[in-house]
Design a protein around this motif. Structure first.
Motif, mmCIF file in Angstrom:
data_model
loop_
_atom_site.group_PDB
_atom_site.id
_atom_site.type_symbol
_atom_site.label_atom_id
_atom_site.label_comp_id
_atom_site.label_asym_id
_atom_site.label_seq_id
_atom_site.Cartn_x
_atom_site.Cartn_y
_atom_site.Cartn_z
ATOM 1 N N ARG A 87 6.640 -10.665 -1.903
ATOM 2 C CA ARG A 87 6.013 -9.800 -2.067
ATOM 3 C C ARG A 87 5.024 -9.078 -1.665
ATOM 4 N NH1 ARG A 87 3.753 -11.695 -6.149
ATOM 5 N NH2 ARG A 87 1.400 -11.742 -5.578
ATOM 6 N N PHE A 88 5.532 -8.150 -0.958
ATOM 7 C CA PHE A 88 5.244 -6.974 -0.238
ATOM 8 C C PHE A 88 6.080 -5.566 -1.319
ATOM 9 C CE2 PHE A 88 5.511 -10.499 2.680
ATOM 10 C CZ PHE A 88 4.257 -9.578 3.814
ATOM 11 N N GLY A 89 5.094 -4.937 -1.144
ATOM 12 C CA GLY A 89 6.243 -2.690 -1.601
ATOM 13 C C GLY A 89 7.377 -3.188 -0.842
ATOM 14 N N ARG B 50 0.720 -1.151 0.162
ATOM 15 C CA ARG B 50 0.232 -0.330 -0.198
ATOM 16 C C ARG B 50 0.878 1.255 0.521
ATOM 17 N NH1 ARG B 50 -1.888 -3.300 3.620
ATOM 18 N NH2 ARG B 50 -3.620 -4.082 4.043
ATOM 19 N N SER B 51 0.432 2.351 -0.769
ATOM 20 C CA SER B 51 1.075 3.391 -0.994
ATOM 21 C C SER B 51 0.648 4.295 -1.954
ATOM 22 C CB SER B 51 2.592 3.482 -0.774
ATOM 23 O OG SER B 51 2.946 3.572 -2.030
ATOM 24 N N PHE C 299 13.024 7.857 2.307
ATOM 25 C CA PHE C 299 13.292 9.092 1.071
ATOM 26 C C PHE C 299 13.493 7.978 0.181
ATOM 27 C CE2 PHE C 299 12.508 12.031 4.593
ATOM 28 C CZ PHE C 299 10.374 12.285 4.026
ATOM 29 N N GLU C 300 14.683 7.866 0.073
ATOM 30 C CA GLU C 300 15.231 7.117 -1.356
ATOM 31 C C GLU C 300 14.257 5.966 -2.034
ATOM 32 O OE1 GLU C 300 19.304 4.664 -2.153
ATOM 33 O OE2 GLU C 300 19.765 6.263 -0.938
ATOM 34 N N LEU C 301 13.935 5.344 -0.337
ATOM 35 C CA LEU C 301 13.067 4.049 -1.118
ATOM 36 C C LEU C 301 12.199 4.671 -1.781
ATOM 37 C CD1 LEU C 301 13.811 2.104 2.063
ATOM 38 C CD2 LEU C 301 14.880 1.595 -0.844
ATOM 39 N N ALA C 302 11.113 5.574 -1.037
ATOM 40 C CA ALA C 302 10.517 6.133 -0.892
ATOM 41 C C ALA C 302 10.248 7.086 -3.002
ATOM 42 C CB ALA C 302 9.631 7.692 -0.743
ATOM 43 N N ARG C 303 11.941 7.307 -3.196
ATOM 44 C CA ARG C 303 11.696 7.517 -5.036
ATOM 45 C C ARG C 303 11.912 6.196 -5.637
ATOM 46 N NH1 ARG C 303 14.342 11.662 -2.659
ATOM 47 N NH2 ARG C 303 16.526 10.068 -2.167
ATOM 48 N N LEU C 304 12.281 4.815 -5.136
ATOM 49 C CA LEU C 304 12.418 3.670 -6.265
ATOM 50 C C LEU C 304 10.828 3.105 -6.512
ATOM 51 C CD1 LEU C 304 13.510 1.585 -7.046
ATOM 52 C CD2 LEU C 304 13.844 0.207 -4.475
ATOM 53 N N ASP C 305 10.145 3.013 -5.122
ATOM 54 C CA ASP C 305 8.942 2.907 -4.824
ATOM 55 C C ASP C 305 8.093 3.891 -5.779
ATOM 56 O OD1 ASP C 305 7.198 1.254 -3.817
ATOM 57 O OD2 ASP C 305 6.516 2.255 -2.409
ATOM 58 N N LEU C 306 8.048 4.729 -6.279
ATOM 59 C CA LEU C 306 7.530 5.816 -7.660
ATOM 60 C C LEU C 306 7.492 5.046 -8.651
ATOM 61 C CD1 LEU C 306 6.458 8.594 -7.879
ATOM 62 C CD2 LEU C 306 9.049 9.487 -7.914
ATOM 63 N N GLN C 307 9.288 5.053 -9.136
ATOM 64 C CA GLN C 307 9.185 4.335 -9.957
ATOM 65 C C GLN C 307 8.720 2.658 -9.981
ATOM 66 O OE1 GLN C 307 13.492 3.965 -10.551
ATOM 67 N NE2 GLN C 307 13.967 6.402 -9.624
ATOM 68 N N LEU C 308 8.128 2.035 -9.557
ATOM 69 C CA LEU C 308 8.043 0.743 -9.776
ATOM 70 C C LEU C 308 6.461 0.908 -9.513
ATOM 71 C CD1 LEU C 308 10.014 -0.739 -6.784
ATOM 72 C CD2 LEU C 308 10.635 -0.826 -9.970
ATOM 73 N N ARG C 309 6.000 1.527 -9.161
ATOM 74 C CA ARG C 309 4.191 1.525 -9.142
ATOM 75 C C ARG C 309 3.378 1.812 -9.889
ATOM 76 N NH1 ARG C 309 2.687 0.598 -4.299
ATOM 77 N NH2 ARG C 309 4.138 0.270 -2.501
ATOM 78 N N GLY C 310 2.226 1.827 -10.379
ATOM 79 C CA GLY C 310 1.020 2.708 -11.206
ATOM 80 C C GLY C 310 0.716 3.488 -10.332
ATOM 81 N N LEU D 70 5.868 11.170 -12.215
ATOM 82 C CA LEU D 70 6.052 11.690 -11.382
ATOM 83 C C LEU D 70 7.636 11.738 -11.217
ATOM 84 C CD1 LEU D 70 2.225 11.788 -8.747
ATOM 85 C CD2 LEU D 70 2.848 13.672 -10.665
ATOM 86 N N VAL D 71 8.300 10.806 -12.158
ATOM 87 C CA VAL D 71 9.390 10.797 -11.922
ATOM 88 C C VAL D 71 10.369 11.239 -12.707
ATOM 89 C CG1 VAL D 71 11.392 8.901 -11.915
ATOM 90 C CG2 VAL D 71 8.935 8.078 -11.379
ATOM 91 N N ARG D 72 9.707 11.972 -13.598
ATOM 92 C CA ARG D 72 10.482 12.477 -14.352
ATOM 93 C C ARG D 72 9.867 13.429 -14.508
ATOM 94 N NH1 ARG D 72 8.530 10.623 -19.177
ATOM 95 N NH2 ARG D 72 6.457 11.992 -18.704
ATOM 96 N N ASP D 73 8.736 14.505 -14.235
ATOM 97 C CA ASP D 73 8.990 15.650 -14.639
ATOM 98 C C ASP D 73 8.956 16.765 -13.555
ATOM 99 O OD1 ASP D 73 8.064 15.308 -17.370
ATOM 100 O OD2 ASP D 73 6.490 14.315 -17.233
#
Length: 762
Positions: A626-628, A523-524, A673-684, A713-716
């Motif tokens: 199986r977890f984000g 979840r996120s 915050f570093e992991l959040a940026r990674l999550d940002l790239q992996l999520r729909g 939201l990753v690039r722009d």
């Protein structure tokens, strides 16, 4: 007259329009124009990146063309080899007629079909194709890049391109929501020019310029909407809440057994200043796991009580609500026993409301909330039911806000006789782009430092196929426990009490049915880098062949039964915990674990947030793939909360490269915050306005109105920041956009009925 609202059947005919509507939900001219090409083809495509089942669209040259009579059926077969100059692919046509006179050596064409393998060579069987006669395009007069769209079943790629061309032939002009001054300042083309640049470009630079303009447009429309909401909120009025001298807050601060961090003090001052104004506070507080958000929220709630009002704390699960109630009551001591024998003269009461409380306790807590005897009311979604009333709700605190739907947060706000101050908290660090878009109507505070006493946490990945590593994991758990400490074991499923995983049910077992859950069980806030160069993994064009059957995931009861049989853990006290247990059973288990009576707690993600047991030092996450990313970071934060170092072991049976990269990333850093940026790239991409935050792909209107159509939201980030500044200035000069009717219409169109209701309720 044809405009963006015109139905496609009026322009393309019923048959073609019906196919576009059925398979890609493209109904109007505007829908089709927002159906962006995923990529573009140059003079020759690269045929090196193929796999069985891939739907490929490529420009290539015919290398050889041979007809032969078939042995087992009548007629001629045509075998063609095409090449990109380095790689060859075979084509097979079981009827040569109509093809053998066209596909001659040296002919260049666009080919489309599903990749197969025959006798060790790549092959397309009966692919569709169109000869390139004069340039790169689908006609002799077009020499620009060839757009490649997501596959539309029943239409070839060039048929979709032709549909777009027909639309442009009938479309004279389109409304442009970007004010001319902004287009000039940023050097952006007009909207119609940009749409042509996306679909029928003369050169690749034109594509990039057009895409930039459309991304800015989407960002500006959203940021204008949020700027208008901020302006409306600034016009609201409420009661200023200033704590009295010598009240609850002062007494609590005097008893604190530790010193607040500089960050906590700074955020506390900010909240005090905003609550002392007659404009409702609307603030997001984000911070690392264990950064001390609860103390900040409690001090704000005590300030609200000191000012004569009440505070409500909304938690996503009964376990977390009960944990908050226990910890806050313990921290306040006699200050939480107002009106009781032995209670403080300046004290208040702390009430707990959950959906499964006994009737007598629930009635008593409802009365305390309605009468004002309870200055602080803590609860789950039961807190926002219609029968729950407050005497004077001054402050609403929402914990782990992403676990709630919009309607639930709004219902809590509506409990006040006038707009309450609002504090929203999350332990999931949020990247800047998400903050500017999802929470663009809120002010943001961030806690980045951890309080004193927090211990380091070491994280390691344990591949399940390495039996010695797995056994050493359980031995390590036993060593920690026999040293006087405690352990968590987290599983993705519940299972049944017999220990069988076969009848397992989902471990997403918290009380809120609206909790957004992604495909990987996490979840996120779900956002995605929509890389247009990536081949779509679509229902019609996805990778096929070789898909492994889904493996059976570990369940709480099965793992607990196995651990009891493990000699390394012999004699240790164990228990299970999950959200489907009876509330009294959950409370009893957590109380026993807090007291140290349970040494190993086998649980689902119900312990993900808020659970604070300083003596717990080791966590094993079974089937961690199986977890984000953010969820693993949250879970890991349950250990290392005392004076002993924490250890988190991520056990996985997955052999996929992507899964291992995610787990190694979590093991490699504790920077949320570093992991959040990674999550940002992996999520729909989630719906940032309606609260629908589950993942999804990107293909124009095929995604639905709520999701981002063009923006990443990753690039722009720079585009979003520019748009936010521009929108704020526009709304400051013209709050209702009366001088910008096209922009006002675009903002209105951005909202469907659910989103409009959300924004109006605030």
């Amino acid at each position: 007259m044809v405009d963006e609202s015109t139905k496609l059947d009026k322009v393309l005919g019923a048959r073609t329009a019906g196919t576009l509507a059925k398979h890609r939900n493209l109904v109007t001219v505007g829908d089709l124009l927002e159906f962006w090409p995923r990529r573009y083809l140059e003079h020759t495509s690269d045929l090196s990146d193929l796999h069985v089942g891939k739907y490929v669209v490529a420009v290539a040259e015919v290398k050889t063309s041979v007809t032969r009579r078939m042995q087992k059926r009548r007629g001629e077969m045509l075998n063609v080899t095409i090449t990109d100059g380095r790689n060859d692919v075979d084509l097979a046509f079981f009827k040569a007629w109509g093809h053998k006179d066209v596909l001659l050596p040296g002919v260049r064409a666009v080919f489309a079909g599903e990749v197969g393998m025959y006798r060790g060579r790549w092959q397309l069987t009966h692919p569709a194709y169109q000869v390139v006669e004069g340039g790169l395009g689908t006609s002799a007069t077009d020499r620009g890049p060839i757009p490649v769209y997501l596959q539309v079943k029943g239409l070839q790629n060039w048929s979709v391109a032709e549909c777009v061309r027909i639309v442009f032939d009938h479309l004279e002009e389109v409304p442009d929501p970007l004010p001319a001054t902004l287009r000039s300042r940023h050097g952006l083309p007009g909207r119609l020019e940009a749409l042509r640049g996306i679909h029928v470009p003369a050169a690749f630079p034109e594509v990039q310029r057009a895409r930039h303009r459309m991304r800015y447009e989407e960002a500006l429309v959203l940021q204008t909407l949020l700027a208008q909401r901020r302006a409306r909120q600034a016009a609201d009025r409420t009661t200023a809440r200033t704590p009295r001298t010598g009240g609850l807050l002062a007494a609590f601060d005097a008893r604190l057994p530790f010193e607040l961090t500089a960050g906590q003090r700074e955020v506390g001052r900010t909240l005090a200043e905003e609550m002392a104004r007659d404009v409702p506070m609307n603030r997001l507080l984000q911070g690392e796991v264990g950064s001390g958000k609860t103390i900040i929220a409690l001090r704000a709630m005590l300030a609200a009580v000191d000012a004569g009002g009440q505070a409500a704390l909304l938690a996503p699960t009964e376990v977390l609500a009960a944990q908050h109630h226990r910890s806050i009551t313990a921290m306040l001591g006699d200050l939480a026993e107002g009106g009781l024998l032995g209670g403080s003269e300046i004290g208040t009461r702390v009430a707990l409301l959950t959906g499964s409380q006994p009737t007598a306790a629930r009635r008593e807590n409802l009365l305390q909330a309605a009468s004002g005897d309870a200055g602080i009311v803590i609860g789950t979604h039961a807190l926002i039911q219609e029968k729950v009333q407050f005497q004077d709700l001054a402050l609403a605190v929402v914990d782990e806000q992403h676990r709630f739907g919009v309607e639930q947060r709004d219902a809590l706000r509506e409990k006040g006789t006038q707009p309450p101050h609002v504090l929203v908290m999350t332990a999931t660090p949020i990247p800047r782009t998400v903050t500017m878009t999802v929470f663009g109507d809120m002010e943001t505070s961030t806690l980045s430092e951890l309080p004193r006493g927090r211990s380091p946490i070491a994280t390691h990945v344990v591949p399940s196929e390495r039996g010695a590593w797995v056994q050493r994991t359980w031995e390590r758990v036993a060593e920690e426990v026999r040293s006087g400490r405690q352990a968590y074991v987290v599983c993705p499923r519940i299972g049944d009490e017999s220990g069988s995983a076969g009848s397992a049910v989902s471990a997403d077992d918290e009380e809120l049915p609206t909790t957004p859950v992604t495909a990987n069980g996490a979840r996120s806030l779900d956002v995605q880098d929509d890389d247009e160069d990536v081949e779509p993994a679509d229902a019609e064009g996805s990778q096929q062949g070789g898909a492994a059957a889904p493996r059976e995931l570990a369940s709480v009861y099965a793992v607990e039964a196995a651990l009891r049989e493990n000699p390394a853990l012999a004699g240790l006290s164990m228990a299970v915990l999950h959200g489907r247990m009876a509330p009294e059973d959950k409370d009893a288990v957590m109380a026993a674990f807090n007291a140290g009576e349970i040494q190993v707690l086998v649980s689902t993600t119900v312990i993900e947030v808020g659970v604070d047991v300083p003596n717990a030092t080791v966590m094993v996450v079974v089937d961690a793939d199986r977890f984000g990313v953010s969820q693993l970071h949250q879970l890991r934060g349950r250990v290392g909360r005392g004076r002993h170092a924490g250890l988190c072991l991520l056990m996985t049976s997955s052999e996929t490269e992507a899964s291992m990269e995610r787990l190694e990333a979590v093991a490699g850093t504790t920077d949320g915050f570093e992991l959040a940026r990674l999550d940002l790239q992996l999520r729909g991409t989630g719906d940032v306005l309606s609260g629908k935050q589950s993942g999804g792909g990107r293909s124009g209107r095929a995604m639905g109105r709520g999701s981002f159509r063009f923006l990443s939201l990753v690039r722009d980030e720079e585009i979003i920041l520019e748009a936010r500044d521009d929108a704020t200035a526009l709304v400051a000069r013209d709050p209702e956009l009366t001088t910008h009717p096209e922009l006002a219409a675009a903002v209105a169109d951005r909202l469907d009925a659910e989103q409009a209701a959300f924004l109006e309720r605030g």
